[in-house]
Design a protein around this motif. Sequence first.
Motif, PDB file in Angstrom:
ATOM      1  N   ASN A  77      24.670 -14.572  -8.623  1.00  0.00           N
ATOM      2  CA  ASN A  77      23.544 -14.965  -7.776  1.00  0.00           C
ATOM      3  C   ASN A  77      22.679 -15.929  -8.582  1.00  0.00           C
ATOM      4  O   ASN A  77      22.233 -15.589  -9.677  1.00  0.00           O
ATOM      5  N   GLU A  92      19.621 -17.086   6.326  1.00  0.00           N
ATOM      6  CA  GLU A  92      20.427 -15.881   6.533  1.00  0.00           C
ATOM      7  C   GLU A  92      19.846 -15.012   7.638  1.00  0.00           C
ATOM      8  O   GLU A  92      20.595 -14.443   8.453  1.00  0.00           O
ATOM      9  N   GLN A 112      23.625  -5.630   4.136  1.00  0.00           N
ATOM     10  CA  GLN A 112      24.463  -6.431   3.236  1.00  0.00           C
ATOM     11  C   GLN A 112      25.616  -5.616   2.660  1.00  0.00           C
ATOM     12  O   GLN A 112      26.671  -6.164   2.331  1.00  0.00           O
ATOM     13  N   ARG A 161      20.019  -9.754  -0.574  1.00  0.00           N
ATOM     14  CA  ARG A 161      21.143 -10.546  -1.071  1.00  0.00           C
ATOM     15  C   ARG A 161      21.313 -10.366  -2.576  1.00  0.00           C
ATOM     16  O   ARG A 161      22.423 -10.170  -3.064  1.00  0.00           O
ATOM     17  N   ASP A 190      24.458  -8.449  -4.389  1.00  0.00           N
ATOM     18  CA  ASP A 190      25.317  -9.225  -5.289  1.00  0.00           C
ATOM     19  C   ASP A 190      25.453  -8.537  -6.646  1.00  0.00           C
ATOM     20  O   ASP A 190      26.548  -8.513  -7.235  1.00  0.00           O
TER      21      ASP A 190
END
Length: 456
Positions: free
Chosen positions: A333, A102, A41, A322, A326
Amino acid sequence: MNQSYWQKTSKKKIGKKIETDIATDIVIIGGGLSGVALAYQLKDSPYQVIVVDKDELGSHTSGHTTAKVTTLHSTLYRDITKHYDIHQAYLYYKSNQQAFDEIENIIQKENIACDYQKNNSFIYTDDPNYVKDIQEQTDIFHSLRIETIHDENHLASLGLKNQAIFHPLKYLYKLVDICQKSGVSFYEHSEVTHIERKDDSFIIDINEHHIQCHYLVHATRYPFIRKGLYFFKLFQEKEYIDYIIEQNGKDSYLCVDQTKSYRPLINDDSLQITRDSKDWFAQDSTPIRGIPYIGRLSKYSNEFIIYGFQKWGMTLSQVAARLISDLILDKENPYEDLYACHYFSMSFAKKYTNKVWKNTKKGMIMNRFQNDPLITLENQDGMVTKVNGKLTAVYKDKKGELHFLTPYCPHLKCVVDFCKKDQTWTCPCHQSVYDAYGHLMEGPSLYSLKKTQDKS
């Protein structure tokens, strides 16, 4: 020892280890799927990222899982609704559904050959005592407008369509290759032994070298640090898995009363979990608040933690990747508050109180009073007993030779047990695992059991 099907059917590159001082932006401690997915990520961010693992990438829980990618996490939605509310259960579902999508998009985008295939996933029971649990969760799913299916072959069941299975190490190793091409560095056999906060940076001791970074992420399944006392807020359990050269359908089944669980592989074989399974074991950590800890260690800190996937790490690893990315990149988020580390649930914790107290009592008190005669010890077995007045862990190998170890786990000095089934010593308190000769296999301990010389 403890080699899984995934490790036997994948090929990894030999990684490098820390051999010099390094200054970087982000250090991720833990080379399992959550740490590697987080690196993925962040690979295109303006930050320099390194990932360190005390052993090999994917060699612990990520390499020993049953590898189901699913949003059906046993009866956890029922428990979240009971101890929190239906909104929290909905957020938990939405976060995992997003992560599921994802993972599938990453596999398609990067053309990752990891034996990914869709199937249906079920939880079930044939025990009347567990029917209510499944029915209550079914009602919750219906209230959330989640479409469910059932298997008429069982007394009670709940299933979801379009779930998935894959090869976790093929997926993980490909992510590593992709990250490396974007400048992310991975280091194996690089154990963190000390962390110090200095101004707005962290100084990390690894292999007698210093790593300096601005952001620090703990992605180690279970804490080896004592900040926040998280080793009191989670507990670990072993789960034994068998590889079977037969297949009984294409769908995955989890038995909520722990009779038998099953998932197919890509050929005519499968993985199964029964009370007698023994081919290998996985170590899972469970948060006693019920919801994993994913977020900042403290409110404004640049130190982050990822703990407590309770057997559902394939999907939750992407939830964590994720969310933490973030936070680091200052993006909003919607699930930050759900997984934030600052709250606790005493009502949920009561579900595990007896189990945690029983394990702690055994390691701290009961095991200190063992004194069975050493002459009763059989080959390939171990015991804790008194040797010349000192409490000692003794293993007798297949040739009959005795091996003497200190019985005190280096983590918090609980007294270990021997498990003949997998030839390991395990700490009852926090489940550090050592092989029969005392070598550390699983933490939170950072050190092996010491050998003793008193054999007289």
